[in-house]
Write an enzyme that holds these catalytic residues in place. Structure first.
Site, PDB file in Angstrom:
ATOM      1  N   LYS A 192       0.860  -0.933   0.191  1.00 46.89           N
ATOM      2  CA  LYS A 192      -0.145  -0.073  -0.473  1.00 46.89           C
ATOM      3  C   LYS A 192       0.387   1.183  -0.522  1.00 46.89           C
ATOM      4  O   LYS A 192       0.785   2.079   0.973  1.00 46.89           O
ATOM      5  CB  LYS A 192      -0.940  -0.069   1.148  1.00 46.89           C
ATOM      6  CG  LYS A 192      -2.146   1.622   0.827  1.00 46.89           C
ATOM      7  CD  LYS A 192      -3.052   0.154  -0.275  1.00 46.89           C
ATOM      8  CE  LYS A 192      -4.245   2.101  -0.624  1.00 46.89           C
ATOM      9  NZ  LYS A 192      -4.574   1.577  -1.680  1.00 46.89           N
ATOM     10  N   SER A 386      -8.127   0.194  -5.882  1.00 48.05           N
ATOM     11  CA  SER A 386      -8.414   0.741  -5.210  1.00 48.05           C
ATOM     12  C   SER A 386     -10.030   0.746  -4.734  1.00 48.05           C
ATOM     13  O   SER A 386     -10.450   0.126  -5.625  1.00 48.05           O
ATOM     14  CB  SER A 386      -7.346   1.588  -3.705  1.00 48.05           C
ATOM     15  OG  SER A 386      -7.307   1.277  -3.256  1.00 48.05           O
TER      16      SER A 386
END
Length: 587
Positions: A192, A386
């Site tokens: 991430k 995402s």
């Protein structure tokens, strides 16, 4: 006193004159948009001119001020991808259109957008009509698009940029340290990398690995396309890029990147010859914006409806606009398509880096409910990562381009501690009261304590687990398998298909065809684009009130406007995020 009245009168006259000028400019804008909508007649042996010198949006904008030139008091309508594809398809069937003149002096589009236009042009050539491309200079993106043409020409003093792709990320750690601002990051996922820009001064090994993987896969796909159309081996293309052999116009011709070196007047003569017009007569050329007014060639009879819903931009709660997805607006639009019995299938066109996890979940729910009633097909644009993937995963079929940036299944929280900045840089101290132990959680004037961090981390983990569950259910995968390809890792469309995150390669037109088959429609279809655009005068007033300054800034900053927009979006983050905090630009 005499001078006072003289200056006061001059001021009043000036105000009246300025208002009159604005009034006449307003009338000109209204006339330019409301007029000229009559059907355009195309002469035989005409050539369609595709000139891409602007940033190509997903959908044609009705912003009355966006393309208005106040110096000439004229407007030009720059078409979005949706209308570009429609009109290329229409030109293929139009017997009056002999070919296309492809000109890209300042092409500004993502590679996935370029890929969709290129595929449409290659399909156009199946009609045995010609495409001639000409530029004074080709970027790698414009050259890739030009390889759809029968002939590629270059100015004798021009060049084709061909050096391979690179991607750059800007890091703010040093700047934040100098300012005394500390980012408080709570995340899940070793990949991430969304927050790395604030906590590191270079790419982490994991981020470098994922970036090299998706950039490399996109480059290999571009090479394959160029190789097939230009008959140059992939090994040779890589050698030319590494050796910088494509360094001038003569080299471009020698290495078969172009078919000839010509000046503009010579191109005009070639276009006349190709279209069967005497070189002494004027070329019959029609601009894309005008050709949009030509009626399509469709069979009569009843047509079943397929809705195309556009989800473009950062995902936020509440209302949205052309550049941002508002969960209230998009959820309402999807709900409207679901409850309309005349709409037989839905294509959700997603072009988003994500955003609020909560807002993404609100939209996900509507997609999930709609899937139970009628087919839902997702068409991914340049990026659907995402939160963009979050709202896509329930679909019956996910279609993406080879160069789409997707995945990034992960979430994070981001808070700011500006105590040192205020105390040491500005000499400002903050004091206050609170009724409970954690009333001031999230304040920018202090650091979060370990207990607060643990609570936020728990929220991040819980939302990540929900995200995994949604993807596992939608993609019919094991949760552990999703986690192994998740962790915030970003993938290209090519990689995503290999690991099961998407189903098929293709663009918007392909997704519409799949929706038609899934809905078992055997007749022609009618495309309903949603959300519905505002009426002209409402749009004009809205733009003059809210976004006139944005249009001016876009023109002033040019390509650099994207960095301003990204920074502005980051300053508005709130709550736990499922998004990429940096945009991917491949050069």
């Amino acid at each position: 006193m005499k001078n006072f009245f003289k200056y006061m009168l001059a001021t009043i006259v000036g105000i009246i004159v300025v208002n009159l000028i604005f009034f006449f400019v307003f009338l000109i804008i209204v006339a330019s948009f409301s007029g000229g909508k009559d059907e355009v007649k195309i002469e035989s042996s005409s050539i369609l001119h595709l000139k891409f010198d602007y940033e190509i949006p997903e959908r044609t904008s009705d912003n009355p001020l966006q393309n208005f030139d106040f110096s000439t008091l004229k407007t030009t309508q720059n078409l979005g991808l949706n209308d570009i594809l429609k009109n290329i398809k229409k030109a293929k069937e139009d017997s009056n259109i002999k070919g296309i003149y492809l000109n890209m002096p300042n092409l500004n589009a993502g590679i996935a957008t370029i890929e969709e236009i290129r595929n449409a042009l290659i399909n156009f050539r199946k009609s045995r009509k010609f495409i001639i491309a000409y530029n004074e200079f080709y970027t790698q993106g414009s050259y890739y698009l030009a390889t759809s043409a029968n002939k590629i020409y270059l100015n004798p003093q021009g060049i084709v940029e061909f050096k391979g792709l690179h991607s750059e990320i800007m890091f703010f750690k040093g700047m934040l340290e100098k300012l005394g601002i500390e980012p408080e990051v709570i995340r899940h996922g070793k990949f991430k990398s969304a927050v790395e820009s604030f906590i590191l001064d270079k790419m982490s090994p994991e981020n470098r690995e994922q970036t090299l993987t998706y950039v490399g896969s996109i480059w290999n796909f571009l090479l394959q396309g160029i190789s097939e159309q230009r008959h140059i081996s992939i090994d040779s293309l890589n050698f030319y890029a590494d050796s910088m052999l494509v360094r001038n116009a003569e080299a471009c011709l020698k290495l078969k990147f172009v078919d000839g070196l010509k000046y503009y007047d010579e191109i005009i003569d070639e276009l006349k010859t190709a279209s069967g017009i005497n070189v002494k007569k004027d070329l019959k050329i029609v601009e894309l914006g005008e050709y949009k007014k030509v009626r399509g060639f469709h069979k009569s009879g009843k047509k079943e409806k397929v809705a195309v819903i556009y989800a473009n931009g950062q995902i936020n709660s509440g209302k949205g606009d052309d550049e941002n997805i508002g969960s209230d607006d998009l959820a309402s639009t999807i709900r409207e398509a679901r409850t309309d019995s005349t709409i037989k299938a839905v294509v959700l066109r997603v072009n988003s880096p994500g955003g609020s996890a909560l807002a993404s979940d609100v939209i996900w729910r509507e997609v999930e409910l709609t899937k139970k009633v009628k087919p839902v097909i997702v068409s991914m644009g340049n990026v659907a990562a995402s939160g963009g993937y979050y709202i896509s995963c329930p679909a019956d079929v996910i279609v993406a381009d080879h160069s789409t940036i997707t995945g990034s299944i992960g979430v994070f929280g981001l808070l700011w501690n500006g105590q040192k900045f205020f105390n040491e840089k500005l000499g400002i101290t903050i004091d206050g009261v609170q009724t409970n132990a954690n009333s001031s959680i999230g304040s920018v004037f202090r650091k979060i304590n370990p207990n607060e961090r643990a609570v936020i981390q728990e929220g991040v983990e819980q939302i990540y687990d929900v995200f995994l569950g949604h993807v596992a259910d939608g993609r019919k995968m094991e949760k552990a398998n999703v986690d192994s390809i998740g962790q915030g890792r970003v993938w290209s469309g090519v990689n995503a298909k290999e690991i099961g995150l998407i189903d098929e390669f293709g663009g918007l037109e392909d997704a519409i065809e799949i929706a038609k088959k899934k809905a078992k429609i055997t007749t022609d279809i009618r495309i309903i684009e949603m959300p519905e655009k505002l009426p002209f005068f409402e749009q004009l007033i809205k733009e003059m009130k809210d976004n006139a300054s944005v249009s001016a800034m876009q023109k002033e900053l040019g390509p650099a406007y994207r960095y301003y927009k990204t920074f502005k979006n980051l300053t508005g983050l709130s709550g736990i995020q499922a998004r990429m905090t940096y945009d991917v630009y491949l050069y």
